[in-house]
Design an enzyme around this catalytic site. Sequence first.
Site, PDB file in Angstrom:
ATOM      1  N   SER A   1       0.852  -1.186   0.000  1.00 23.88           N
ATOM      2  CA  SER A   1       0.000   0.000   0.000  1.00 23.88           C
ATOM      3  C   SER A   1       0.886   1.233   0.000  1.00 23.88           C
ATOM      4  O   SER A   1       2.109   1.124   0.022  1.00 23.88           O
ATOM      5  CB  SER A   1      -0.898   0.002   1.240  1.00 23.88           C
ATOM      6  OG  SER A   1      -0.122   0.334   2.380  1.00 23.88           O
ATOM      7  N   LYS A   2       0.246   2.384  -0.014  1.00 23.61           N
ATOM      8  CA  LYS A   2       0.984   3.659  -0.038  1.00 23.61           C
ATOM      9  C   LYS A   2       1.999   3.764   1.095  1.00 23.61           C
ATOM     10  O   LYS A   2       3.030   4.408   0.969  1.00 23.61           O
ATOM     11  CB  LYS A   2       0.004   4.822   0.090  1.00 23.61           C
ATOM     12  CG  LYS A   2      -0.636   5.201  -1.211  1.00 23.61           C
ATOM     13  CD  LYS A   2      -0.985   6.701  -1.200  1.00 23.61           C
ATOM     14  CE  LYS A   2      -1.863   7.072  -2.387  1.00 23.61           C
ATOM     15  NZ  LYS A   2      -3.278   7.075  -2.061  1.00 23.61           N
ATOM     16  N   ARG A   3       1.667   3.137   2.211  1.00 22.21           N
ATOM     17  CA  ARG A   3       2.560   3.143   3.362  1.00 22.21           C
ATOM     18  C   ARG A   3       3.968   2.680   2.996  1.00 22.21           C
ATOM     19  O   ARG A   3       4.941   3.034   3.633  1.00 22.21           O
ATOM     20  CB  ARG A   3       2.024   2.175   4.415  1.00 22.21           C
ATOM     21  CG  ARG A   3       1.278   2.805   5.543  1.00 22.21           C
ATOM     22  CD  ARG A   3       0.885   1.806   6.618  1.00 22.21           C
ATOM     23  NE  ARG A   3       0.611   0.454   6.173  1.00 22.21           N
ATOM     24  CZ  ARG A   3       1.372  -0.591   6.456  1.00 22.21           C
ATOM     25  NH1 ARG A   3       2.470  -0.429   7.156  1.00 22.21           N
ATOM     26  NH2 ARG A   3       1.027  -1.793   6.050  1.00 22.21           N
TER      27      ARG A   3
END
Length: 442
Positions: free
Chosen positions: A211-213
Amino acid sequence: MSKPDPPPRVRFAPSPTGSLHVGGARTALFNWLFARGRNGVFVLRIEDTDRRRSREDLTREIISELSWLGLDWDEGPVYQSRRGGLYLPPAERLLEEGLAYRSDPDPEGRTAVILRVEPEDIVFSDRVYGPITVSGGELKDIVLIKSDGSPAYNFACAVDDHQLGITHVIRGDDHLPNTPKQLLLYRALGWNPPVFAHLPLILGADRAPLSKRHGATSLKAFREAGILPDALANYLALLGWSPGGDREIMSRDQLVEEFSLEKVSRKAAVFDHQKLTWMNGRYIQETGPEELARRLRPLLAETEWETVSPGKLEAVISLLGHRLKTLADFPDQAGFFREGEIAYDPGAVAKHWSGEDVREILAEAREAVEAAEPFTRENLEDSLRAVIARRGIKAGALMQPLRVALTGRKDSPGIFEIILLLGRETTRERLDRAREFLEKNP
Ligand code: GLU
């Protein structure tokens, strides 16, 4: 003897409700590789029936990122939203045959069309995961046409895949739960189902779904971070697939030749940004300066490099060579090639400008540069080497202080090439400024 398989027809079917991310791009790539290696057909289908969430700008973005990645399609884009009329006839046929029924009318008097599902186990063989059994108890009746008249997702998907003659559905394993439903639709309609192959999930380094994380995940972000499309394609190809052995750097042709569904892994793949950057550095080294300059140009818009001539840009890129791991490293690595004042790295100053004779050495270097006539690499080198010989110093005792004066850095490409590219005037200005600096900061 069995007949050879006919050429496959595959598709990539993004929903334009978000940007194209690595997961989708990997799915697109695997379909493309599968088609290209088997004389097959690759169809691009835009699944935009969800009118509320689908966006035209995202459709355009997905299409342009796929092109950037070097994936081309033979048919399409086919827009689901423009095929509205195709979905009603098969639904009506199922109604007539008594396999589907109409829901109770909603408050506005509209009904949905729903397929009746008997509670029996569904068994199918996934090309990657092998035999899969879904117990009948898990399956419910399947909506075909929603009460607003639009086709429900699984129905649209099955009708489209059938009508487009898709032979292999290669997609992310987040779609695995849809497969038994789609198989029931094929069976009710009397159609041959395609082969299904589900691709393993992509995880971040901490093994949580990517994910963006975990940093950049959209193709746009990778493009803007200066990743080359061939490097990204090579990297994505190895996410869940391997040619066997420990081969990693593979050209597109090699990938096309070797890709097979048999070698797709069932294990989740881990996305490793560092490895991508490493691979990108290798691709940069193998790519000519002309192409690198062309790819770099859009990244330089609205920077001080915007107006640099193509010739100079290519020359600087050639000099920087392996120092660039991504194209986005360029402004930092190349900063000293711009005209105007440079900043001195304090570490470089402490290390190479602390000797007592540095000012004198730089003054002699300035004279040597002036004396190189004509201003060629050979003359420059002779002239500067003469200073080294005359003073009886090591080459580094001249080159390192000179490097700091001209680049502000501890590391840089070759000093003679830098001087040639900067030109005599800028070199002179920088040496004068270095002397001033050393006078003020003895
Ligand atoms: N539109 C779906 C998605 O973007 C893909 C459906 C499929 O490949 O069958 O996830």
